[in-house]
Every structure is written in C-alpha cells, then in structure tokens.
Enzyme design. Structure first.
Site, mmCIF file in Angstrom:
data_model
loop_
_atom_site.group_PDB
_atom_site.id
_atom_site.type_symbol
_atom_site.label_atom_id
_atom_site.label_comp_id
_atom_site.label_asym_id
_atom_site.label_seq_id
_atom_site.Cartn_x
_atom_site.Cartn_y
_atom_site.Cartn_z
ATOM 1 N N ASN A 11 1.313 -8.939 8.034
ATOM 2 C CA ASN A 11 1.532 -7.818 7.108
ATOM 3 C C ASN A 11 0.321 -6.890 7.220
ATOM 4 O OD1 ASN A 11 1.907 -6.088 4.967
ATOM 5 N ND2 ASN A 11 1.753 -7.660 3.375
ATOM 6 N N LYS A 13 -0.133 -4.145 5.860
ATOM 7 C CA LYS A 13 -0.348 -3.365 4.628
ATOM 8 C C LYS A 13 -0.585 -1.894 4.999
ATOM 9 C CE LYS A 13 -1.800 -7.563 2.352
ATOM 10 N NZ LYS A 13 -2.562 -8.218 1.289
ATOM 11 N N HIS A 99 6.234 -8.185 -2.808
ATOM 12 C CA HIS A 99 4.823 -8.550 -2.628
ATOM 13 C C HIS A 99 4.090 -8.279 -3.939
ATOM 14 C CE1 HIS A 99 0.744 -8.632 -1.115
ATOM 15 N NE2 HIS A 99 1.205 -9.205 -0.019
ATOM 16 N N GLU A 101 1.416 -6.923 -4.452
ATOM 17 C CA GLU A 101 0.844 -5.568 -4.482
ATOM 18 C C GLU A 101 1.892 -4.537 -4.881
ATOM 19 O OE1 GLU A 101 -0.936 -5.744 -0.588
ATOM 20 O OE2 GLU A 101 -2.345 -7.240 -1.332
ATOM 21 N N GLU A 169 2.673 -16.764 -2.168
ATOM 22 C CA GLU A 169 1.387 -16.083 -2.025
ATOM 23 C C GLU A 169 0.681 -16.038 -3.385
ATOM 24 O OE1 GLU A 169 1.133 -13.185 1.613
ATOM 25 O OE2 GLU A 169 1.536 -12.138 -0.241
ATOM 26 N N GLY A 175 -6.699 -11.930 0.054
ATOM 27 C CA GLY A 175 -7.903 -11.152 0.351
ATOM 28 C C GLY A 175 -9.187 -11.711 -0.252
ATOM 29 N N SER A 210 -5.269 -15.337 2.486
ATOM 30 C CA SER A 210 -6.493 -15.689 3.221
ATOM 31 C C SER A 210 -6.247 -16.643 4.394
ATOM 32 C CB SER A 210 -7.542 -16.275 2.278
ATOM 33 O OG SER A 210 -7.908 -15.310 1.297
HETATM 34 P P1 13P Z 1 -4.710 -11.740 3.256
HETATM 35 O O1 13P Z 1 -4.289 -12.574 4.434
HETATM 36 O O2 13P Z 1 -5.519 -10.554 3.619
HETATM 37 O O3 13P Z 1 -5.304 -12.590 2.178
HETATM 38 O O4 13P Z 1 -3.350 -11.125 2.645
HETATM 39 C C1 13P Z 1 -2.290 -11.954 2.378
HETATM 40 C C2 13P Z 1 -1.107 -11.121 2.082
HETATM 41 O O5 13P Z 1 -1.030 -10.484 1.044
HETATM 42 C C3 13P Z 1 -0.038 -11.079 3.100
HETATM 43 O O6 13P Z 1 1.125 -10.493 2.598
#
Ligand code: 13P
Length: 250
Positions: A11, A13, A99, A101, A169, A175, A210
């Site tokens: 992803n 982002k 997600h 986010e 997740e 992150g 992560s």
């Molecule tokens: P990270 O791997 O940067 O922690 O992000 C995970 C994520 O949100 C994947 O959709």
C-alpha cells in the site's frame, strides 16, 4: 480444505511521483518476471494518479494492480471520487477498503465500507477490508469487541466470498515500528474467521502494521496469517521484494 494462498500487498498510500513510482513498479515487475511463476500473489496499490502508468509498466508480469479506495456508486456527480468500475477499467484487480486512515481521516463508517465492498465485487474486484483496534481500545481490553463490530458492519449481507480478503491492521502498529506478538495476531485472525462464519476458512486474512523484511518471515510461518499488507516498506523495491520472497517459503 485447500491450503490458502499467501498474498503480499504493498500500500503506497499518498506516495510516489511519476518517475519514482514507475521505477519502483518496473523493478518489482522485473524481479517477479525472473521468478515466475510465483507461488503467492503479489499486489501493489499505488495512488490513483499512478494507476494507469503503473498498469502499463507491470503488464505481462506477475505483479497485480490494486487501488486504495473506491466510491460506492458506479458513476455520477461525485466530485473527486473514483468508482470501482473505473478501477477495473484501468486493470485493477484489488481495492483496499476501510483502511483506518480512511475510517479515521474521512469518517468512513462500517455501512459506507460495506457499500463499497458491494461496488467492488460488482466491478469484479477483490476487496481487502481493513479492521483494527486503536491503542486505547487495546489497553481497555476491547480488541475483540471492536474487531467483531468492524467485521460485522463493514460487510454487506451478501458478498462474493472468493473476492473477499480481510486485513487485520491494529491502528497502533501502523507506521510505529511496533507489532503485536504473532500469537496475538493468530488469535485475532481466528476471531475474524469465527465472525465470518461458514466461509471463514476460505477467506484470506492478512496482517498489516510495521511489516518489514526482518519480521515478515515469522508472520508468513503462522498458518492463520495468509499474508501481509505493507505500507512504508513497500516503497523500496529491494525491501518489498525481500518481504515477498519470504512468502515463497510457506
Ligand atoms: P506500515 O507498514 O507503514 O506500518 O503501514 C501499514 C499499513 O497501513 C498498510 O495498509
């Protein structure tokens, strides 16, 4: 029961410009071509701005294309949105939905996610529905309750089982460099299958948060974890490939 195939999803982002994005996509396509046929599925989800050029770049390679969101409607007066049909038109096979986010940053509700799942399935896309608890919810022992509620509310009454993937997740693991123990992920993924009911054993349930080359193998080694959803580490072709290659072993 047939063994579930491992799935590795990157992803990106809101990252990547034309040059950097296409370089990353081309590197991965070359690596995957050299290793084909892959024994697992490998998907990259660039931002909407790069979907078409990346589609052209990975064409003919085993790398599959996914998007990061879609609208619930097929077309119409929705300024700034993209429909699942439009994504399929560009060659997308997957779409990430719900997600954290988007749930937190855009106020997306479970009902909204469920409507998008229907839209995705109607367009022939596989939907990767994300669920996960916050740090506060975890600390107050609410993980099971939150995950159960999110799964229940984020799926429509009827859906295409073969086009559904769930990604666990935990919000606090995204992150942060922190991760739950593999045993904890195992328990949550089992809970997700239980909530899914009779189809729970056929749906791929991933882990995200992560994920990095150094911790990927222990995740793939766990039979309850059918793959990973990778954020930051998917922005580097060597790092992402190192993660993906661990899937080959299981
Ligand atoms: P990270 O791997 O940067 O922690 O992000 C995970 C994520 O949100 C994947 O959709």
């Amino acid at each position: 029961m047939a063994k579930r195939r491992k799935l590795v999803v990157g992803n990106w982002k809101m990252n990547g410009r034309l040059t950097s994005g296409l370089t990353l996509a081309k590197d991965l396509a070359d690596k995957a071509l050299a290793e084909r046929p892959l024994s697992y599925d490998l998907v990259i989800c660039p931002p909407a701005s790069l979907l078409w050029p990346v589609a052209e770049t990975i064409m003919g390679s085993p790398v599959l294309l996914g998007a990061q969101d879609c609208h619930r409607a097929n077309h119409g007066a929705y300024t700034g949105d993209i429909s699942a049909g439009m994504l399929a038109d560009l060659g997308c096979r997957y779409v990430i939905l719900g997600h954290s986010e988007r749930r937190n940053g855009h106020g997306e509700t479970g009902a909204e996610v469920a409507a998008k799942v229907t839209a995705g399935h109607l367009a022939g896309l596989t939907t990767i529905v994300c669920v996960g608890e916050t740090q506060d919810q975890r600390m107050s022992g609410k993980t099971e309750e939150v995950i159960t509620e999110q799964i229940t509310s984020s799926l429509p009454d009827k859906y295409q089982v073969s086009s559904l993937v769930i990604a666990y997740e935990p919000v606090w693991a995204i992150g942060s460099g922190e991760q739950p123990e593999v045993g904890v992920v195992r328990q949550v993924n089992k809970l997700i299958r239980k909530v899914l009911g009779s189809v729970g054993e056929v749906v791929q349930v991933l882990y995200g948060g992560s994920v990095a080359p150094q911790n990927a193998e222990s995740l793939f080694a766990e039979p309850e974890i059918d793959g990973v959803l990778v954020g930051a580490a998917s922005l580097n072709s060597d790092g992402f490939w190192a993660i993906a290659e661990k899937a080959r072993l299981y």
